[in-house]
Write an enzyme that holds these catalytic residues in place. Structure first.
Site: not given
Ligand code: PEP
Length: 258
Positions: A9-10, A96, A174, A235-236
């Protein structure tokens, strides 16, 4: 044995040339791998078509991060499920926690989004997860039950069978705070049990339940090794080709170890 799914997920990151560079780097990384993992990349809307083009020569498919709960028409700024499909998206993230929190998306709207996605042959990745305070107050299971019941339980068995669920504890997104494998497993097993009670054992067993929340190359293997964790929503760490590929490698290792 089920394969794993790793979805990136960008969020709202990358300009057009940066997105192209990242897509090409991921495609090159995947070229060197014999993949059993299903890899999904969810870039921002403007890059869907480019991602779909690059995916044709690679081992990933493309997903969107959001969809309108309206079908079509005079809804300025909205993007419909049919548009996503025509731009090359086969999956779409729904609910989300950032959308639930910042854009006040309700369970009712999310249920409509799921319906429109399924009607347009797009797999919803339906996100659920508790806030930190809810976990501390012992409300985790109630929150997850509400989100799943209200967002998904209107579906018929053959419809829910097409849905992917992502458990994303809000306090882990995040933040660098990851759920422990025990915490993740406990909630994933609970989700599978909810599905089983409503739709039966086979549907529950076949359901993909991904973990999301600060998943990275260092913790992915341990998380993905949990019985009820079928992969990750990243995500990140999906914004760096090297890290994303390392996480996909963890999913592959997991399947080989099984
Ligand atoms: C997300 O936003 O779906 C996520 C899992 O973010 P992160 O990996 O950055 O915690």
């Amino acid at each position: 044995m089920k394969n794993k799914i790793v979805a990136g997920n960008w969020k709202m990151n990358k300009t057009f040339p940066e997105a192209e560079e990242l897509l090409v780097a991921i495609a090159e990384g995947l070229d060197d791998m014999t993949l059993e993992t299903d890899v999904i990349i969810c870039p921002p809307f403007p890059y869907l078509e480019m991602a779909a083009d690059i995916s044709e020569e690679s081992n990933f498919t493309v997903g969107a991060q959001n969809v309108s709960y309206m079908d079509k028409g005079a809804y300025t700024g909205e993007v419909s499920a049919a548009m996503l499909k025509s731009a090359g998206a086969d999956t779409c993230i729904v609910g989300h926690s950032e959308r639930r929190a910042y854009f006040k998306e309700t369970d009712e709207e999310l249920a409509k989004k799921v319906n429109l996605l399924l009607a347009n042959d797009i797999v919803p990745i339906f996100c659920v997860g508790e806030q930190k305070s809810e976990r501390e107050n012992g409300e985790t299971f109630n929150v997850i039950r509400r989100q799943i019941t209200q967002g998904l339980f209107h579906l018929k068995k053959e419809e829910i069978a097409q849905v992917i669920i992502a458990y994303e504890p809000v306090w882990a997104i995040g933040t660098g705070l990851t759920a422990t494998p025990q915490q993740a497993q406990e909630v994933h097993a609970f989700i599978r049990q909810l599905i089983e009670e409503k739709y039966g054992t086979e549907t529950a067993y076949n359901m993909y339940i991904l973990y999301g929340g600060s998943c990275n190359p260092g913790n992915a293997l341990e998380l993905f090794s949990c019985t009820d964790v079928d992969g990750g929503l990243i995500g990140g760490a999906s914004l760096k080709a090297e890290d994303f590929i390392a996480i996909i490698n963890a999913a592959e290792t997991c399947m080989k170890n099984d």
